[in-house]
Design a protein around this motif. Structure first.
Motif, PDB file in Angstrom:
ATOM      1  N   THR A 163     -63.624-125.289 -85.912  1.00  0.00           N
ATOM      2  CA  THR A 163     -63.106-126.995 -85.315  1.00  0.00           C
ATOM      3  C   THR A 163     -61.594-127.047 -85.997  1.00  0.00           C
ATOM      4  O   THR A 163     -61.703-126.805 -87.258  1.00  0.00           O
ATOM      5  CB  THR A 163     -63.474-127.743 -85.771  1.00  0.00           C
ATOM      6  N   GLY A 164     -60.412-126.819 -85.021  1.00  0.00           N
ATOM      7  CA  GLY A 164     -58.340-127.012 -85.265  1.00  0.00           C
ATOM      8  C   GLY A 164     -58.568-125.796 -86.072  1.00  0.00           C
ATOM      9  O   GLY A 164     -56.945-125.767 -86.363  1.00  0.00           O
ATOM     10  N   THR A 165     -58.864-124.247 -85.758  1.00  0.00           N
ATOM     11  CA  THR A 165     -58.506-123.368 -86.435  1.00  0.00           C
ATOM     12  C   THR A 165     -58.703-121.998 -85.690  1.00  0.00           C
ATOM     13  O   THR A 165     -58.888-121.872 -84.649  1.00  0.00           O
ATOM     14  CB  THR A 165     -59.272-122.899 -87.919  1.00  0.00           C
ATOM     15  N   VAL A 166     -57.419-122.374 -85.313  1.00  0.00           N
ATOM     16  CA  VAL A 166     -56.834-121.359 -83.899  1.00  0.00           C
ATOM     17  C   VAL A 166     -56.143-119.836 -84.795  1.00  0.00           C
ATOM     18  O   VAL A 166     -55.251-119.932 -85.289  1.00  0.00           O
ATOM     19  CB  VAL A 166     -55.584-121.766 -83.033  1.00  0.00           C
ATOM     20  N   ILE A 167     -55.814-119.031 -83.853  1.00  0.00           N
ATOM     21  CA  ILE A 167     -55.201-117.453 -84.513  1.00  0.00           C
ATOM     22  C   ILE A 167     -54.749-117.099 -83.195  1.00  0.00           C
ATOM     23  O   ILE A 167     -55.343-117.263 -81.678  1.00  0.00           O
ATOM     24  CB  ILE A 167     -56.565-116.268 -85.441  1.00  0.00           C
ATOM     25  N   SER A 168     -54.272-116.250 -83.251  1.00  0.00           N
ATOM     26  CA  SER A 168     -53.051-115.770 -82.338  1.00  0.00           C
ATOM     27  C   SER A 168     -52.768-114.234 -83.031  1.00  0.00           C
ATOM     28  O   SER A 168     -52.273-113.804 -83.773  1.00  0.00           O
ATOM     29  CB  SER A 168     -52.174-116.815 -82.255  1.00  0.00           C
ATOM     30  N   THR A 169     -52.481-113.517 -81.892  1.00  0.00           N
ATOM     31  CA  THR A 169     -52.281-112.344 -81.223  1.00  0.00           C
ATOM     32  C   THR A 169     -50.311-112.381 -81.866  1.00  0.00           C
ATOM     33  O   THR A 169     -50.038-113.978 -81.789  1.00  0.00           O
ATOM     34  CB  THR A 169     -52.109-111.907 -80.341  1.00  0.00           C
ATOM     35  N   ARG A 170     -49.381-111.945 -82.642  1.00  0.00           N
ATOM     36  CA  ARG A 170     -48.002-111.912 -83.079  1.00  0.00           C
ATOM     37  C   ARG A 170     -47.260-111.195 -82.585  1.00  0.00           C
ATOM     38  O   ARG A 170     -46.399-110.949 -82.781  1.00  0.00           O
ATOM     39  CB  ARG A 170     -48.373-111.609 -85.340  1.00  0.00           C
ATOM     40  N   ARG A 171     -47.082-110.993 -80.804  1.00  0.00           N
ATOM     41  CA  ARG A 171     -46.153-110.639 -80.321  1.00  0.00           C
ATOM     42  C   ARG A 171     -45.472-111.931 -79.940  1.00  0.00           C
ATOM     43  O   ARG A 171     -46.063-112.925 -79.627  1.00  0.00           O
ATOM     44  CB  ARG A 171     -46.430-110.309 -78.522  1.00  0.00           C
ATOM     45  N   GLY A 172     -43.691-111.183 -79.557  1.00  0.00           N
ATOM     46  CA  GLY A 172     -43.067-112.698 -80.067  1.00  0.00           C
ATOM     47  C   GLY A 172     -42.755-112.778 -78.221  1.00  0.00           C
ATOM     48  O   GLY A 172     -43.548-111.951 -77.191  1.00  0.00           O
ATOM     49  N   THR A 173     -41.915-113.973 -78.188  1.00  0.00           N
ATOM     50  CA  THR A 173     -42.032-113.795 -76.957  1.00  0.00           C
ATOM     51  C   THR A 173     -40.482-114.751 -76.685  1.00  0.00           C
ATOM     52  O   THR A 173     -39.405-114.264 -77.276  1.00  0.00           O
ATOM     53  CB  THR A 173     -42.793-115.588 -76.881  1.00  0.00           C
ATOM     54  N   ASN A 174     -40.416-114.939 -75.366  1.00  0.00           N
ATOM     55  CA  ASN A 174     -38.926-115.439 -74.315  1.00  0.00           C
ATOM     56  C   ASN A 174     -39.458-116.565 -74.005  1.00  0.00           C
ATOM     57  O   ASN A 174     -40.213-116.557 -73.093  1.00  0.00           O
ATOM     58  CB  ASN A 174     -38.103-113.369 -74.469  1.00  0.00           C
TER      59      ASN A 174
END
Length: 151
Positions: free
Chosen positions: A130-141
């Motif tokens: 609940t409320g905890t998001v993990i994500s990959t760590r790729r940069g964005t543009n």
């Protein structure tokens, strides 16, 4: 000339000065108004800002393109929740509320265990509790964030 004529001339000068002052004040107010609500340009799904101070502070994710010195920002509204009001919870680090066993990213509500594209257009977000998001760590543009074709 009598004092009456001087008074009449003085009165006309005063009126012309008042009109000139009002015109100048209106001009400067309009300049300030246009600066405060700086017109943004659009780049696909994003608003573009040249002044960081004009970027909304809530429900907005931005990237700064240092080559053109502009900020490309995607804003969102929070999805409506389906759980009762007494079960709705704030999500740390996000402006949107959530229901038990859900998370939100960029206003999009998703369930525990579900993996969705993150708001940045580059990474994948997973709701692990609940409320905890993990994500990959790729940069964005700006291209990925705004949904534009990459040149």
């Amino acid at each position: 000339m009598t004092s009456y004529h001087f008074e009449k001339i003085f009165y006309k000068i005063q009126m012309k000065m008042k009109i000139a002052v009002h015109a100048i004040v209106c001009f400067f107010i309009s300049l300030c108004f246009f600066e405060i609500i700086e017109a943004t340009e659009k780049f696909y799904d994003c608003n573009v800002y040249t002044n960081e101070e004009n970027i909304p502070t809530e429900s907005t994710y931005c990237v700064n393109d240092i080559l053109d010195n502009k900020f490309y920002c995607k804003s969102w509204e929070c999805e409506a929740l389906e759980c009762p009001l007494d079960q709705q919870l704030p999500q740390k680090g996000d402006d949107c509320s959530i229901c038990p066993d859900t998370c939100t990213n960029g206003g999009r509500l998703f369930n525990k265990g579900e993996r969705i594209p993150c708001i940045d257009g580059s990474n994948k977000c997973t709701c692990i509790s609940t409320g905890t998001v993990i994500s990959t760590r790729r940069g964005t543009n700006k291209f990925w964030l705004c949904g534009a074709p990459v040149p």
